[in-house]
Design a protein around this motif. Structure first.
Motif, PDB file in Angstrom:
ATOM      1  N   LEU A 214     107.696  70.948 112.843  1.00  0.00           N
ATOM      2  CA  LEU A 214     107.440  70.288 111.565  1.00  0.00           C
ATOM      3  C   LEU A 214     107.940  68.852 111.644  1.00  0.00           C
ATOM      4  O   LEU A 214     109.086  68.616 112.042  1.00  0.00           O
ATOM      5  CB  LEU A 214     108.155  71.007 110.420  1.00  0.00           C
ATOM      6  N   SER A 215     107.097  67.924 111.276  1.00  0.00           N
ATOM      7  CA  SER A 215     107.488  66.522 111.256  1.00  0.00           C
ATOM      8  C   SER A 215     106.833  65.851 110.054  1.00  0.00           C
ATOM      9  O   SER A 215     105.677  66.126 109.735  1.00  0.00           O
ATOM     10  CB  SER A 215     107.079  65.809 112.550  1.00  0.00           C
ATOM     11  N   ILE A 216     107.590  64.982 109.381  1.00  0.00           N
ATOM     12  CA  ILE A 216     107.131  64.327 108.163  1.00  0.00           C
ATOM     13  C   ILE A 216     107.146  62.823 108.372  1.00  0.00           C
ATOM     14  O   ILE A 216     108.080  62.281 108.967  1.00  0.00           O
ATOM     15  CB  ILE A 216     108.029  64.704 106.962  1.00  0.00           C
ATOM     16  N   ALA A 217     106.104  62.160 107.881  1.00  0.00           N
ATOM     17  CA  ALA A 217     106.023  60.699 107.922  1.00  0.00           C
ATOM     18  C   ALA A 217     105.745  60.190 106.512  1.00  0.00           C
ATOM     19  O   ALA A 217     105.110  60.873 105.704  1.00  0.00           O
ATOM     20  CB  ALA A 217     104.934  60.232 108.880  1.00  0.00           C
ATOM     21  N   LEU A 218     106.232  58.994 106.236  1.00  0.00           N
ATOM     22  CA  LEU A 218     106.048  58.358 104.938  1.00  0.00           C
ATOM     23  C   LEU A 218     105.319  57.038 105.150  1.00  0.00           C
ATOM     24  O   LEU A 218     105.771  56.185 105.914  1.00  0.00           O
ATOM     25  CB  LEU A 218     107.401  58.117 104.272  1.00  0.00           C
ATOM     26  N   LEU A 219     104.178  56.896 104.489  1.00  0.00           N
ATOM     27  CA  LEU A 219     103.343  55.704 104.602  1.00  0.00           C
ATOM     28  C   LEU A 219     103.357  54.991 103.253  1.00  0.00           C
ATOM     29  O   LEU A 219     102.878  55.529 102.264  1.00  0.00           O
ATOM     30  CB  LEU A 219     101.918  56.115 104.979  1.00  0.00           C
ATOM     31  N   THR A 220     103.948  53.796 103.208  1.00  0.00           N
ATOM     32  CA  THR A 220     104.080  53.086 101.937  1.00  0.00           C
ATOM     33  C   THR A 220     103.474  51.695 102.033  1.00  0.00           C
ATOM     34  O   THR A 220     103.274  51.156 103.121  1.00  0.00           O
ATOM     35  CB  THR A 220     105.562  52.959 101.531  1.00  0.00           C
ATOM     36  N   GLY A 221     103.217  51.128 100.871  1.00  0.00           N
ATOM     37  CA  GLY A 221     102.672  49.780 100.784  1.00  0.00           C
ATOM     38  C   GLY A 221     102.031  49.568  99.430  1.00  0.00           C
ATOM     39  O   GLY A 221     101.719  50.531  98.719  1.00  0.00           O
ATOM     40  N   PRO A 222     101.835  48.333  99.035  1.00  0.00           N
ATOM     41  CA  PRO A 222     101.215  48.065  97.725  1.00  0.00           C
ATOM     42  C   PRO A 222      99.779  48.567  97.671  1.00  0.00           C
ATOM     43  O   PRO A 222      99.151  48.839  98.697  1.00  0.00           O
ATOM     44  CB  PRO A 222     101.300  46.536  97.613  1.00  0.00           C
ATOM     45  N   GLY A 223      99.251  48.680  96.458  1.00  0.00           N
ATOM     46  CA  GLY A 223      97.879  49.130  96.286  1.00  0.00           C
ATOM     47  C   GLY A 223      96.885  48.182  96.930  1.00  0.00           C
ATOM     48  O   GLY A 223      97.031  46.967  96.846  1.00  0.00           O
ATOM     49  N   GLY A 224      95.864  48.760  97.586  1.00  0.00           N
ATOM     50  CA  GLY A 224      94.795  47.949  98.160  1.00  0.00           C
ATOM     51  C   GLY A 224      94.997  47.522  99.592  1.00  0.00           C
ATOM     52  O   GLY A 224      94.127  46.844 100.151  1.00  0.00           O
ATOM     53  N   VAL A 225      96.120  47.922 100.240  1.00  0.00           N
ATOM     54  CA  VAL A 225      96.334  47.484 101.631  1.00  0.00           C
ATOM     55  C   VAL A 225      95.720  48.442 102.641  1.00  0.00           C
ATOM     56  O   VAL A 225      95.701  48.139 103.840  1.00  0.00           O
ATOM     57  CB  VAL A 225      97.837  47.296 101.942  1.00  0.00           C
ATOM     58  N   GLY A 226      95.238  49.600 102.198  1.00  0.00           N
ATOM     59  CA  GLY A 226      94.553  50.510 103.114  1.00  0.00           C
ATOM     60  C   GLY A 226      95.354  51.720 103.540  1.00  0.00           C
ATOM     61  O   GLY A 226      95.075  52.300 104.593  1.00  0.00           O
ATOM     62  N   LYS A 227      96.318  52.175 102.740  1.00  0.00           N
ATOM     63  CA  LYS A 227      97.123  53.346 103.104  1.00  0.00           C
ATOM     64  C   LYS A 227      96.250  54.596 103.218  1.00  0.00           C
ATOM     65  O   LYS A 227      96.330  55.337 104.206  1.00  0.00           O
ATOM     66  CB  LYS A 227      98.227  53.585 102.061  1.00  0.00           C
ATOM     67  N   THR A 228      95.431  54.818 102.174  1.00  0.00           N
ATOM     68  CA  THR A 228      94.603  56.026 102.173  1.00  0.00           C
ATOM     69  C   THR A 228      93.558  55.980 103.277  1.00  0.00           C
ATOM     70  O   THR A 228      93.290  56.998 103.933  1.00  0.00           O
ATOM     71  CB  THR A 228      93.929  56.193 100.805  1.00  0.00           C
ATOM     72  N   ARG A 229      92.954  54.814 103.510  1.00  0.00           N
ATOM     73  CA  ARG A 229      91.970  54.687 104.599  1.00  0.00           C
ATOM     74  C   ARG A 229      92.598  55.012 105.942  1.00  0.00           C
ATOM     75  O   ARG A 229      91.993  55.690 106.790  1.00  0.00           O
ATOM     76  CB  ARG A 229      91.383  53.274 104.636  1.00  0.00           C
ATOM     77  N   LEU A 230      93.810  54.542 106.165  1.00  0.00           N
ATOM     78  CA  LEU A 230      94.494  54.820 107.428  1.00  0.00           C
ATOM     79  C   LEU A 230      94.767  56.311 107.575  1.00  0.00           C
ATOM     80  O   LEU A 230      94.537  56.900 108.646  1.00  0.00           O
ATOM     81  CB  LEU A 230      95.801  54.028 107.489  1.00  0.00           C
ATOM     82  N   ALA A 231      95.241  56.944 106.497  1.00  0.00           N
ATOM     83  CA  ALA A 231      95.519  58.383 106.554  1.00  0.00           C
ATOM     84  C   ALA A 231      94.243  59.177 106.812  1.00  0.00           C
ATOM     85  O   ALA A 231      94.227  60.133 107.604  1.00  0.00           O
ATOM     86  CB  ALA A 231      96.180  58.837 105.257  1.00  0.00           C
ATOM     87  N   GLN A 232      93.155  58.797 106.152  1.00  0.00           N
ATOM     88  CA  GLN A 232      91.899  59.513 106.342  1.00  0.00           C
ATOM     89  C   GLN A 232      91.319  59.283 107.731  1.00  0.00           C
ATOM     90  O   GLN A 232      90.683  60.173 108.306  1.00  0.00           O
ATOM     91  CB  GLN A 232      90.909  59.093 105.261  1.00  0.00           C
ATOM     92  N   LYS A 233      91.519  58.091 108.272  1.00  0.00           N
ATOM     93  CA  LYS A 233      91.086  57.826 109.646  1.00  0.00           C
ATOM     94  C   LYS A 233      91.791  58.762 110.623  1.00  0.00           C
ATOM     95  O   LYS A 233      91.177  59.314 111.538  1.00  0.00           O
ATOM     96  CB  LYS A 233      91.394  56.369 109.994  1.00  0.00           C
ATOM     97  N   LEU A 234      93.068  58.963 110.395  1.00  0.00           N
ATOM     98  CA  LEU A 234      93.842  59.871 111.240  1.00  0.00           C
ATOM     99  C   LEU A 234      93.313  61.294 111.128  1.00  0.00           C
ATOM    100  O   LEU A 234      93.140  61.992 112.133  1.00  0.00           O
ATOM    101  CB  LEU A 234      95.313  59.805 110.824  1.00  0.00           C
ATOM    102  N   ALA A 235      93.035  61.733 109.885  1.00  0.00           N
ATOM    103  CA  ALA A 235      92.557  63.099 109.677  1.00  0.00           C
ATOM    104  C   ALA A 235      91.173  63.315 110.274  1.00  0.00           C
ATOM    105  O   ALA A 235      90.895  64.367 110.861  1.00  0.00           O
ATOM    106  CB  ALA A 235      92.537  63.415 108.179  1.00  0.00           C
ATOM    107  N   THR A 236      90.307  62.316 110.156  1.00  0.00           N
ATOM    108  CA  THR A 236      88.948  62.443 110.691  1.00  0.00           C
ATOM    109  C   THR A 236      88.973  62.657 112.197  1.00  0.00           C
ATOM    110  O   THR A 236      88.209  63.470 112.741  1.00  0.00           O
ATOM    111  CB  THR A 236      88.129  61.186 110.347  1.00  0.00           C
ATOM    112  N   GLY A 237      89.852  61.957 112.870  1.00  0.00           N
ATOM    113  CA  GLY A 237      89.940  62.118 114.322  1.00  0.00           C
ATOM    114  C   GLY A 237      90.445  63.479 114.737  1.00  0.00           C
ATOM    115  O   GLY A 237      90.131  63.953 115.835  1.00  0.00           O
ATOM    116  N   LEU A 238      91.207  64.139 113.876  1.00  0.00           N
ATOM    117  CA  LEU A 238      91.779  65.439 114.238  1.00  0.00           C
ATOM    118  C   LEU A 238      90.852  66.602 113.951  1.00  0.00           C
ATOM    119  O   LEU A 238      90.935  67.646 114.600  1.00  0.00           O
ATOM    120  CB  LEU A 238      93.090  65.654 113.476  1.00  0.00           C
ATOM    121  N   SER A 239      89.981  66.444 112.954  1.00  0.00           N
ATOM    122  CA  SER A 239      89.116  67.561 112.576  1.00  0.00           C
ATOM    123  C   SER A 239      88.249  68.030 113.734  1.00  0.00           C
ATOM    124  O   SER A 239      87.985  69.221 113.894  1.00  0.00           O
ATOM    125  CB  SER A 239      88.234  67.159 111.388  1.00  0.00           C
TER     126      SER A 239
END
Length: 873
Positions: A214-239
């Motif tokens: 089990l490992s946890i990561a925290l991705l932070t930043g102001p709105g609009g910098v691309g946090k969700t896009r980065l997370a989804q890019k990671l998930a797409t590659g794993l599926s």
């Protein structure tokens, strides 16, 4: 980490049926399974295959995604014949036969559902290639018991096929709403291809490949910098590598996570918009681990600020979560637009392809780019493309986008048969969904009915408006269904809508639910960074129920990436609308660190000024001094992180009490030492409790009352002398921890010197038991005996501290003498405890008696000395 086959996980239900034999039942089963697992994860050919699509290709694709097959068996399932009279099952090209063969060959769980009038299948009635279905455990679907049979089917499927739980645990992406311009900007639709962030992707990939289960990561930043896009890019590659990867659904439960853990497959779970969900998210992470042997769980938390995530996770009851939090990877995203013009043109080309518009040269717009975030550039590219080349924008791009989106509202309203869908009504419904949330239909209807534009309408009209906004902005099981997104657009709408609705929040806020207050505070605080007029709206919301709202403020303010607006509004609300007691909230939330005053200076100053004002009022009234001073300590210690602001409050309280009673001042000083040492409750002090700053304040507190000790000795005020002796012993422990050994020895010896004469004046012995007197039920002799025992225990503790300080100073002989005397006192006290006949009930009554008011404090002081001495040792 174990490897996985290069294929996406199977997570769909395939319903096999004959339209002439069980078609109605298949539809009923399809409807119920769609409600539970999602329509997109249930395949029934009559519903799922689009008109005009190639039937064989669609069926084959659905079979490849199936993790379970439901075979609906009607009375004629095995005997229905073709036009030539031949049983269809005898034909190798019969689609029902081919579906069953595929399931048996691919080892897909196969559940026969027997309908009314049908018999259980036997091998001799089936072709050999599908005879295996006769050996499968069946369930029944009877028209008279439709509801319980469907419940049994769903429960059986969840237990037999854990992969189905992923459909409830993970967000199901929804296609862009047709007609919505804003939907083209949403990260889940990825209209503009992902680019950049190579360093962050590399760091996250390294984190994925780590050795921990089990490992946890925290991705932070102001709105609009691309946090969700980065997370989804990671998930797409794993599926495509066999992982279960996706965003946590608003409806996902710990039970879903436990079912999914039985698959023993690698999991990446993304908790987006995670503020305020730390306990739920941590529980789901822990449940996903289950009893895994080979696979791993990765939890990616996406939020705007670090907030209290580390504190919440390290304090979790599951040791796996706490240990993972200690190794938490924190990536903080900053704006990453290196070439604004190139990014603008790239986004413009992507939007043009989606909308079927020509890409034009937009040099006029390039001179006025807002390149603060990639989202702001994309908004400008989208509005510039729609308005056409050479048009100088008269409105801010976000305002123009909101204008375009409002056109979509009016156009879509005609499809829902809304009653009087005038502009203000549509604006209000979107405002309510965005500012207060719409995931609870009943609560959302109640909220809409509070709005002036709908308050006179009957319930069915209000419900139709709710259906309209949910249909316009399907959530995909996210936490804020029907909210206007991206957030920057929703915040713009909220800001503009409240500008023309002054007083609305004050009217409706008392009738909102707690989660709605939380969302409203968050959305308004974010919007207020760009819209200063929301300052008064925020104060209006806070003033509607100041104690309740301030409790929320203390949590939300630490989750904001830009807390200045809420800091100002909360300070103004506190100043304008009176003082409230936040002692319990401050202590529970744990704002006891030195960052609070620095990060939220105006709120901290308002709390500080409010406490001083309360002290001044009490002082002017000449009453409540001791109680009010203790309240000051209760506010100050957790609120201001034991910094200089704390000293202001504490010494103002101390000065007030000293003018009336030195005894109260000493008792207050002892209370202060309890708070700074973290000893207000039983148990050892917290890890950060005895730092240099609180110890220094404790020593200052001792010195502040020490100048009056001489007068107390002259007056033979034994209670004051005794309290001072205890304080000096605690000061000695603090100085010893700070490394000031000579001063520690002086304080320790002074404490013994003050306490010894008091003990000598009160000879110890087993209290006698004559007839009880007074309200307490104890005689004066018994009381005196108990006081003597308490004083002897104080002297023992002071001697113990003296022994430690002398040993630290290298005076081992004197240290041994002090320890021996303490040990002798301890043995004598143990004997007296055994011999005494005073019961615990008598002792409790004694503690309540006005003649010995400091005995309870003496017991607490001894406990504190024991704790801190053990901590040193």
């Amino acid at each position: 980490m174990t490897g996985r086959p290069p294929q996406a996980p199977r997570n769909a239900v395939f319903i096999s049926f004959r339209s002439t034999d069980g078609g109605y039942a298949a539809g009923q089963i399809d409807g119920r399974l769609g409600e539970v697992f999602g329509d997109r994860h249930v395949f029934r050919s009559a519903r799922s295959i689009p008109v005009g699509a190639a039937f064989p290709e669609e069926l084959t694709a659905a079979l490849r995604q199936a993790c379970v097959m439901i075979a609906v068996i009607g009375p004629q399932w095995a005997t229905v014949a073709d036009r030539g009279g031949r049983p269809r099952l005898a034909d190798p090209d019969d689609w029902v036969r081919r579906e069953i063969e595929y399931a048996l060959t691919a080892n897909i769980p196969l559940i026969p559902v027997i309908l009314d009038g049908a018999e259980r299948l036997t091998r001799d009635m089936l072709p050999p290639s599908i005879a295996g279905i006769a050996d499968r455990q069946t369930v029944y679907f009877r028209s008279r018991f439709e509801a319980p049979d469907l419940r049994h089917l769903v429960d059986s499927m969840r237990e037999a096929v854990p992969a189905l739980s992923a459909n409830h645990l993970l967000v199901t992406p929804e296609p862009p709403a047709p007609g919505s311009v804003a939907a083209l900007l949403l990260p889940e639709h990825a209209v503009v291809p992902f680019a950049g962030r190579t360093a962050e992707i590399s760091a996250l990939q390294h984190w994925l490949d780590g050795p921990d289960q089990l490992s946890i990561a925290l991705l932070t930043g102001p709105g609009g910098v691309g946090k969700t896009r980065l997370a989804q890019k990671l998930a797409t590659g794993l599926s495509g590598r066999g992982w279960w990867a996706g965003e946590l659904s608003a409806h996902g439960t710990v039970a879903d996570a436990r079912h999914l853990s039985r698959l023993d497959s690698n999991v990446l779970l993304i908790a987006d918009e995670a503020e305020g969900q730390s306990e739920r998210i941590a529980d789901i992470f822990a449940a996903l681990c289950g009893e895994r042997e080979r696979s791993v769980v990765r939890g990616l938390i996406v939020a705007r600020s670090r907030g209290r995530w580390l504190d919440d996770l390290t304090g979790h009851r599951d040791v796996r979560i706490a240990e993972s939090a200690a190794r938490l990877l924190h990536l903080e995203l900053a704006p990453d637009v290196r070439d604004p013009i190139a990014e603008y043109r790239r986004a413009s080309a992507a939007f043009a392809g989606k909308l079927g518009l020509p890409v034009a040269d937009v040099e006029a717009e390039l001179a006025h780019l807002d390149d603060s975030t990639s989202l702001s550039l994309h908004v400008q590219a989208l509005t510039g493309l729609i308005d056409g080349p050479g048009v100088r924008p008269a409105l801010h791009p976000t305002t123009r986008l909101l204008q375009l989106e409002a056109q979509y509202w009016r156009q879509s309203a005609s499809s829902y048969d809304l009653v009087d869908p005038f502009r203000d009504r549509l604006d209000t419904v979107v405002l309510a969904a965005t500012a207060f949330g719409g995931h609870d239909p009943a609560r959302f209807d109640q909220t809409l009915a509070l709005m002036p534009e709908l308050s006179e309408e009957p319930g069915h009209v209000v419900a139709r408006y709710r259906t309209w906004v949910l249909g316009m902005y399907p959530s995909g099981d996210r936490l804020a269904p029907a909210a206007l997104r991206p957030d920057i657009l929703g915040e713009e709408h909220v800001a503009r809508a409240f500008l023309t609705r002054s007083g609305l929040l004050a009217k409706i806020a008392p009738q909102l639910a707690g989660y709605q207050h939380r969302r409203a505070l968050t959305v308004l605080s974010r919007a207020a960074t760009r819209h200063p007029h929301l300052h008064d709206i925020l104060i209006e919301l806070l003033a509607s129920d100041l104690p309740r709202m301030m409790t929320l403020v203390l949590v939300i303010i630490r989750e904001l990436d830009q807390p200045e607006a809420l800091d100002r509004a909360a300070a103004a609300a506190l100043t304008a609308h009176g003082d409230i007691d936040l002692t319990a909230d401050l202590a529970r939330i744990g704002l006891g660190d030195n960052t609070f005053t620095r990060q939220y200076p105006q709120l901290a100053a308002a709390l500080h000024d409010g406490m001083l004002a309360k002290l001044n009022r009490a002082q002017a009234a000449h009453r409540g001094g001791y109680r009010t001073a203790n309240e000051a300590l209760g506010w100050a210690v957790p609120s201001f992180g034991l910094d200089d602001t704390l000293a202001d409050v504490c010494f103002a309280a101390l000065g007030m009490v000293k003018r009336r009673s030195l005894r109260d001042a000493l008792t207050l000083a002892t209370s202060y030492t309890h708070l700074v040492a973290g000893a207000a409750e039983p148990g050892p002090p917290p890890r950060q409790g005895f730092g240099p700053v609180p110890m220094w304040h404790m020593i200052m507190m001792t010195a502040a009352v020490g100048d009056q000790l001489r007068q107390a000795l002259r007056d033979n005020d034994r209670a004051v002398v005794r309290e001072m002796a205890r304080l000096l012993a605690i000061a000695a422990v603090c100085r010893l921890t700070l490394g000031d050994v000579p001063a520690a020895v002086v304080d320790a010896e002074a404490s013994v010197g003050l306490m010894r004469p008091l003990v000598d004046d009160h000879p110890r012995g087993t209290p006698t038991r004559p007839t009880p007197v007074g309200a307490v039920g104890l005689t004066a002799a018994e009381g005196a005996g108990l006081v003597a025992v308490a004083l002897a225990e104080d002297l023992r503790d002071c001697l113990t501290v003296a022994g430690r300080t002398l040993a630290a100073a290298g005076e081992h002989a004197r240290a041994e003498e002090a320890r021996n005397e303490a040990h002798q006192l301890d043995r004598e006290l143990s004997r007296l405890t055994v011999e005494a006949e005073c019961t615990s009930a008598d002792a409790l009554r004694l503690l309540q008696h006005h003649t010995i008011p400091l005995l309870a404090m003496a017991i607490n002081a001894r406990r504190l000395l024991t704790i801190v001495s053990a901590d040193l040792g």
